[in-house]
Structures are given as structure tokens and as C-alpha cells.
Scaffold this active site. Structure first.
Site, PDB file in Angstrom:
ATOM      1  N   SER A 103      28.229 -23.628  -5.375  1.00  0.00           N
ATOM      2  CA  SER A 103      29.089 -23.929  -6.506  1.00  0.00           C
ATOM      3  C   SER A 103      30.253 -22.958  -6.678  1.00  0.00           C
ATOM      4  O   SER A 103      31.091 -22.835  -5.804  1.00  0.00           O
ATOM      5  CB  SER A 103      28.225 -23.987  -7.762  1.00  0.00           C
ATOM      6  N   HIS A 104      30.255 -22.239  -7.799  1.00  0.00           N
ATOM      7  CA  HIS A 104      31.391 -21.372  -8.135  1.00  0.00           C
ATOM      8  C   HIS A 104      31.315 -20.020  -7.436  1.00  0.00           C
ATOM      9  O   HIS A 104      32.210 -19.200  -7.587  1.00  0.00           O
ATOM     10  CB  HIS A 104      31.428 -21.172  -9.642  1.00  0.00           C
ATOM     11  N   ASP A 111      35.670 -26.325  -9.678  1.00  0.00           N
ATOM     12  CA  ASP A 111      35.007 -25.252  -8.934  1.00  0.00           C
ATOM     13  C   ASP A 111      34.639 -25.663  -7.513  1.00  0.00           C
ATOM     14  O   ASP A 111      35.000 -26.744  -7.048  1.00  0.00           O
ATOM     15  CB  ASP A 111      33.766 -24.771  -9.692  1.00  0.00           C
ATOM     16  N   ASP A 147      32.074 -26.893  -5.926  1.00  0.00           N
ATOM     17  CA  ASP A 147      31.465 -28.188  -5.632  1.00  0.00           C
ATOM     18  C   ASP A 147      31.935 -29.301  -6.561  1.00  0.00           C
ATOM     19  O   ASP A 147      31.362 -30.389  -6.567  1.00  0.00           O
ATOM     20  CB  ASP A 147      29.937 -28.074  -5.673  1.00  0.00           C
ATOM     21  N   ASP A 207      31.928 -29.773  -9.864  1.00  0.00           N
ATOM     22  CA  ASP A 207      31.263 -30.246 -11.085  1.00  0.00           C
ATOM     23  C   ASP A 207      31.770 -29.544 -12.343  1.00  0.00           C
ATOM     24  O   ASP A 207      31.445 -29.953 -13.448  1.00  0.00           O
ATOM     25  CB  ASP A 207      29.728 -30.152 -10.967  1.00  0.00           C
ATOM     26  N   ARG A 208      32.563 -28.487 -12.184  1.00  0.00           N
ATOM     27  CA  ARG A 208      33.088 -27.800 -13.380  1.00  0.00           C
ATOM     28  C   ARG A 208      34.549 -28.172 -13.616  1.00  0.00           C
ATOM     29  O   ARG A 208      35.231 -28.620 -12.689  1.00  0.00           O
ATOM     30  CB  ARG A 208      33.017 -26.283 -13.194  1.00  0.00           C
ATOM     31  N   LYS A 237      27.162 -32.684 -13.923  1.00  0.00           N
ATOM     32  CA  LYS A 237      28.426 -32.464 -14.590  1.00  0.00           C
ATOM     33  C   LYS A 237      29.529 -32.844 -13.610  1.00  0.00           C
ATOM     34  O   LYS A 237      29.302 -32.882 -12.399  1.00  0.00           O
ATOM     35  CB  LYS A 237      28.556 -31.024 -15.078  1.00  0.00           C
TER      36      LYS A 237
HETATM   37  C1  VG1 Z   1      25.451 -21.007 -14.487  1.00  0.00           C
HETATM   38  C2  VG1 Z   1      25.912 -21.563 -15.818  1.00  0.00           C
HETATM   39  C3  VG1 Z   1      25.180 -22.848 -16.127  1.00  0.00           C
HETATM   40  C4  VG1 Z   1      25.378 -23.841 -14.981  1.00  0.00           C
HETATM   41  C5  VG1 Z   1      24.953 -23.206 -13.674  1.00  0.00           C
HETATM   42  C6  VG1 Z   1      25.242 -24.083 -12.487  1.00  0.00           C
HETATM   43  O1  VG1 Z   1      24.086 -20.698 -14.547  1.00  0.00           O
HETATM   44  O2  VG1 Z   1      25.708 -20.622 -16.837  1.00  0.00           O
HETATM   45  O3  VG1 Z   1      25.650 -23.355 -17.351  1.00  0.00           O
HETATM   46  O4  VG1 Z   1      24.623 -25.001 -15.197  1.00  0.00           O
HETATM   47  O5  VG1 Z   1      25.660 -21.977 -13.475  1.00  0.00           O
HETATM   48  O6  VG1 Z   1      26.603 -24.413 -12.430  1.00  0.00           O
HETATM   49  P1  VG1 Z   1      23.549 -19.198 -14.772  1.00  0.00           P
HETATM   50  O7  VG1 Z   1      22.069 -19.291 -14.665  1.00  0.00           O
HETATM   51  O8  VG1 Z   1      24.190 -18.357 -13.710  1.00  0.00           O
HETATM   52  O9  VG1 Z   1      24.029 -18.787 -16.122  1.00  0.00           O
HETATM   53  V1  VG1 Z   1      27.327 -24.686 -10.939  1.00  0.00           V
HETATM   54  O10 VG1 Z   1      28.837 -25.216 -11.218  1.00  0.00           O
HETATM   55  O11 VG1 Z   1      26.885 -23.342 -10.181  1.00  0.00           O
HETATM   56  O12 VG1 Z   1      26.361 -25.908 -10.200  1.00  0.00           O
HETATM   57 CO    CO Z   2      29.542 -26.137  -9.625  1.00  0.00          CO
END
Ligand code: VG1
Ligand code: CO
Length: 542
Positions: A112-113, A276, A278, A280-281, A375
Site C-alpha cells: 500500500s502506502h 496511494d 495500491d 485505495d486511499r 476503500k
Molecule cells: C493504516 C491505517 C488504516 C488503514 C491501513 C491500511 O493502518 O491507519 O486506517 O486501514 O493502514 O491502509 P495502521 O495499522 O498502520 O494504522 V492501506 O492503504 O495500507 O491498505
Molecule cells: Co492502500
């Protein structure tokens, strides 16, 4: 030919908030990917002959991992694999394909990010047949299996050509390479008024979309520039790169600073957005105004009826616990329920499946609806555009109007990245130790009304999830929330969420950090952040 290979367990394959995330060299260890993927399949049943969707965000090691997934899936009996061309599929597009093709499930290769590249992060996530992230029952079973696994099955077959659309057969299973955008784009057309958005762009409305060299580039090019006529050059950093150009593909004010600076300048287009790694953000910035994700959720929910897909109204709204209560106020006005869930999209799946919620969101830039079970960054951008096209109002005016109706939830998140794990656990334990004694005490003018460690009871399947974040709740509705990230790959990340509500007749135009200054200072004091972690200031403020 199918081979059975002996293997030994790895001790560190516990999925976090969103799948298994580790540094690339960890995933490159012999059998590391194989063990985890086989453990996923060992935790599932009834998939013989069925369809599995596979794709990733294009980061370093994506192609190698996909080849392994194909060969292990086929060896375990899947009959049909659907894979995005070039190994590319955004997370919401995987969800869309699983649902559209009634697949058994899907595997997403993404961190992801988190940053990518040979020393960056990689990740593997399993999604179930509703298109959403596997619930905890399944991720717990997968983890349990990783601790005992002693063999995996793999097809001895040549690599599949991921770059040519069409079907091939691997060990009797059909492997389809599909265009990553087509089916997702078709779904978007059923939800939004593309004609209205086209007319908005034709009227001179300008936008900048920063794809951050991540997966949404091809989607944004095709939909924004191609379908909607936003104009060439709308999409920047639109080619997915294995290392995201050396940047964090995290659409926040730190890593999308160029976009932010543009939107605050006299050259600003009408609308700025980013997504981001992948896809989804989403990050939403109007001319002269950053919209916090919590506010964005509330504003989208309040205006969703302007989009054809939501014209009938919302069944309910859901938000993660640390997300501000702005959406609750919209839900109250709409006369629908607002659900409060633990962090992570997997907790929304049951509510969406049961028809209890239509729109969901997280403060971490995640917004989505019942159109998929993830998302969805571009979806949020398109819903904003649809609303702006129908209402012909600027983002700034829409935000001001919203606050004048509902009041404003000033909100910020302070992240302390890569702190010592023992110190982080010590800090959380000490906070938990104070929970009983805090209520009823005062800090300056701030009176603590309640304090707890958030627990969630799923109203659909009855499951309980405990220890989801320490909440300090004040009498005036303000909050400080502390939790440790479940997506990081180095040390611990402490997230501190700070919120203050100002009613519609209060001061609605303050700068966020100064509006929250007292609570921010108190967040340091209550948790002893500096003494315990050595950090005076957060690494990232969103
Ligand atoms: C973070 C965010 C959470 C989100 C998750 C996955 O998790 O706070 O809201 O759902 O990333 O997003 P954490 O446990 O690091 O706070 V993504 O865009 O990585 O799939
Ligand atoms: Co993501």
C-alpha cells in the site's frame, strides 16, 4: 507437473492491519512467499476449479511474487486465474473483479502506502468472495498455519507472459490476463454522472491528480483524461514504477507536498487529488483548502445523493474509531445509524454485506462504499467531482457550508515512526494502567469524562475484537486516541489522533494545529511521549 516441496515455518508471518508486510529482502528468502501463499490456501476450502483474482501495485518483486502465486494456486486446484496485465491491479479493482466475476477470492500483492524498491516494503493480502479483506477469523487461521507448515505444492511450469492480454493454460487451469482498468471503469460509470463531470471540465474546471508513480496512473489516465475530458496533463506521476520514483506513495501533506503547495498557490487548479501505492486511499485538496479525510467522509455522505448510484439515500454510515465524529453528525441528520469499527477495512465488510452501511471511511484517507468491499481512491475523487459538477460550488465553499450546518470537528493525526518497539509497548501499557483513574479528573479546562481501550462487537457475526486503541474522552466531546500501527515494517509507529468539536456558531476558521494546541500538548503529557520514546515531535502530521 506438480511438485510437493518440503519447507520449514517462518515465525514472523502474522498478518497486520492489512495483510502481511515486510521488507523486500524478507520476502525474497527461499520459500517465504511460497509458505505464506500455501498457508492461505490451507486455511480455505471448496475452491477446487474456482476463480482466483491476482494483481498488485507494480512495486518491486510484484512480478516474481505473481509467478509464484500462479504456480501454487494452480497446484492447489484453482481452475481459473484472472490477472491484471503487467501484474497490475489496484486494490479496489481486485475487489471489483472478484465481485463481478463471482470469483472465490483474490490475492493482492502490495504494501500500500509503504515505500517500495529492493530495500522497500512488500506485502501479500488475501481477499474473500465478497471482494473484501479476509476477516480476522481467516487471517488468524492463516497465521496459525504458517507456524506449522511443512510442505507446499507448486506447478513446474514456465512463467506466464503477464504482458499479453489473453488466456493460456497452466496445468489444466485457465490463466486470463485482463486489462486492469476496463471492468473497474465500467463500474464507475454505473455510479456517477459522467456527463455532468464532462460538462464541468468543458466549462474550464481544472484538476491535478498525483498518481505518485503508483497503481492509479493507468486508471486515472483512462477515466479522468480519457472518459471525462479533464485535459492532458491532469494526471502527473502517472506511470507505475517499482520504487515509486523513490518516494513514499502515501497521499498525505508530507509526501504529496508538491500537490499541496500547488493547491495553496495562486496557480492552483480548482481541484487536487492523489492516491496511494495500491489505489485505495485518496487525498482531496481544493483551491486553498485541504479537506481532512474525516471531513471528506462527512461531506461526501451529506452530498452523495447528487450521484446517481446514491440518489436513493444511504442505509447507514460507518467509520473507524479513530476517524472524527464529523460523519456521525451527518448520519444523525439523515436519520441513519453511524457504526464505529476498529481500524482496517476488514471490519466494514459485514456491515456492507448486511446492507447496514452504504458509505464507509477512515481518517487515514480511506473512503469507499458498497460498490466494492475495499476503500477506493478514485471512487472518492469521482464522487467529489460528481458533487462539484452538480452543485457548481468550490471545495472551500462546500466545506464552509458543511461546517456552518454541522459544526467543525478539528482533527489531526500525529505519527511517531520507527520508534523502539519496547518503548512503544511500554507507553501503551502505561496508558492502559491509567484508564481507571483518569475519568473525573481535569487538565486545565479539559475535563476527562471517560477512558477506555476500544472494543468492537460486530453486530452481524457477533465476533468481538479487543484492545483497538486507548481513548481519552473529554466532556466537551474532544478526544485523544493512541494506538500502534499494524502496517509498519520497522520498529513501531505510534499514532496519536486528536479531535475537538466546535459547534456551528463557534470559530470555524482556525488553523487546525493551533485550534488543537492544548490537546496536542496534553497528548504528550498523558503518554509521556518524549520521556518514553525520546521524540519531541511527530515524524508525520496529517
Ligand atoms: C493504516 C491505517 C488504516 C488503514 C491501513 C491500511 O493502518 O491507519 O486506517 O486501514 O493502514 O491502509 P495502521 O495499522 O498502520 O494504522 V492501506 O492503504 O495500507 O491498505
Ligand atoms: Co492502500
Amino acid at each position: 507437473m506438480i511438485r510437493t516441496v518440503e519447507t520449514k515455518p517462518f515465525a514472523d508471518q502474522k498478518p497486520g492491519t492489512s495483510g502481511l508486510r515486510k521488507k523486500v529482502p524478507v520476502f525474497q528468502q527461499p520459500n517465504y512467499v511460497e509458505n505464506f501463499v500455501q498457508s492461505i490456501f490451507d486455511s480455505l476450502e471448496g475452491f477446487a476449479g474456482k476463480t482466483l483474482v491476482v494483481g498488485g501495485d507494480g512495486r518491486y518483486y510484484n512480478r516474481e511474487a505473481i509467478q509464484k502465486v500462479i504456480k501454487i494456486a494452480v497446484a492447489n486446484g484453482f481452475g481459473h486465474l484472472v490477472i491484471g496485465k503487467g501484474g497490475i491491479l489496484s486494490t479496489p479493482a481486485v475487489s471489483c473483479l472478484i465481485r463481478g466475476r463471482t470469483a472465490y477470492g483474490g490475492i493482492i500483492l502490495s504494501a500500500s502506502h509503504n515505500p517500495g524498491g529492493p530495500n522497500g516494503d512488500f506485502g501479500i493480502k488475501y481477499n474473500i468472495g465478497n471482494g473484501g479483506p479476509a476477516p480476522e477469523k481467516i487471517t488468524d487461521a492463516i497465521f496459525a498455519r504458517t507456524t506449522t507448515i511443512d510442505h507446499y505444492k507448486i506447478a513446474d511450469a514456465p512463467d506466464v507472459d503477464l504482458d499479453t492480454i489473453g488466456a493460456t493454460i497452466v496445468e489444466g487451469a485457465k490463466v486470463d490476463i485482463v486489462d486492469p482498468v476496463t471492468e473497474y471503469s465500467a463500474l464507475m460509470k454505473t455510479l456517477f454522472d459522467f456527463d455532468a463531470i464532462r460538462a464541468l471540465f468543458a466549462s474550464g474546471f481544472r484538476m491535478r491528480f498525483d498518481a505518485m508513480h503508483a497503481v492509479t496512473g493507468p486508471y486515472a489516465h483512462a477515466i479522468l483524461e480519457g472518459e471525462l475530458g479533464s485535459g492532458a496533463g491532469t494526471v502527473v506521476n502517472g506511470v507505475p514504477l517499482p520504487d515509486f520514483g523513490g518516494h513514499h506513495p502515501d497521499p498525505n501533506l508530507t509526501y504529496a507536498k508538491e500537490l499541496y503547495d500547488l493547491m495553496m498557490s495562486s496557480e492552483a487548479p480548482n481541484f487536487g487529488a492523489a492516491s496511494d501505492g495500491d489505489g485505495d486511499r485518496n487525498l482531496i485538496i481544493g483551491r486553498g483548502i485541504f479537506v481532512t479525510p474525516s471531513d471528506s467522509l462527512a461531506m461526501l455522505a451529506a452530498n452523495a445523493r447528487h450521484a446517481p448510484g446514491y440518489a436513493k439515500g444511504l442505509a447507514g454510515i460507518a467509520r473507524s474509531m479513530p476517524t472524527s465524529a464529523a460523519a456521525d453528525r451527518v448520519a444523525a441528520k439523515l436519520g441513519v445509524k453511524c457504526y464505529e469499527t476498529p481500524t482496517g477495512w476488514k471490519f466494514f465488510g459485514n456491515l456492507l454485506d448486511a446492507g447496514l452501511a452504504t458509505i464507509c471511511g477512515e481518517e487515514s484517507s480511506g473512503t469507499g462504499s458498497n460498490h466494492v468491499r475495499e476503500k477506493d481512491g478514485l471512487w472518492a475523487v469521482l464522487l467529489w467531482l460528481n458533487i462539484l459538477a452538480k452543485r457548481r460550488i468550490s471545495v472551500l465553499d462546500l466545506a464552509r457550508e458543511h461546517w456552518s450546518i454541522y459544526g467543525r470537528n478539528y482533527y489531526t493525526r500525529h505519527d511517531y515512526d520507527e520508534i523502539d518497539l519496547t518503548a512503544a509497548n511500554g507507553l501503551m501499557d502505561a496508558l492502559r494502567g491509567q484508564l481507571a483513574s483518569l475519568p473525573g479528573t481535569s487538565r486545565g479546562v479539559l475535563k476527562i469524562h471517560a477512558a477506555d481501550d476500544f472494543e468492537y462487537h460486530d453486530p452481524v457475526d457477533g465476533s468481538d475484537t479487543k484492545a483497538q486503541g486507548v481513548r481519552i474522552l473529554f466532556e466537551d466531546g474532544s478526544r485523544i486516541v493512541y494506538r500502534l500501527s499494524g502496517t509498519g515494517t520497522a520498529g513501531a509507529t505510534l499514532r496519536v489522533y486528536i479531535e475537538r468539536y466546535v459547534p456551528e456558531d463557534g470559530n470555524l476558521g482556525e488553523e487546525t494545529q493551533s485550534a488543537l494546541a492544548d490537546l496536542i500538548a496534553l497528548s504528550h503529557e498523558l503518554a509521556g511521549i518524549e520521556q518514553r520514546t525520546g521524540r519531541k515531535a511527530p515524524s508525520v502530521i496529517t
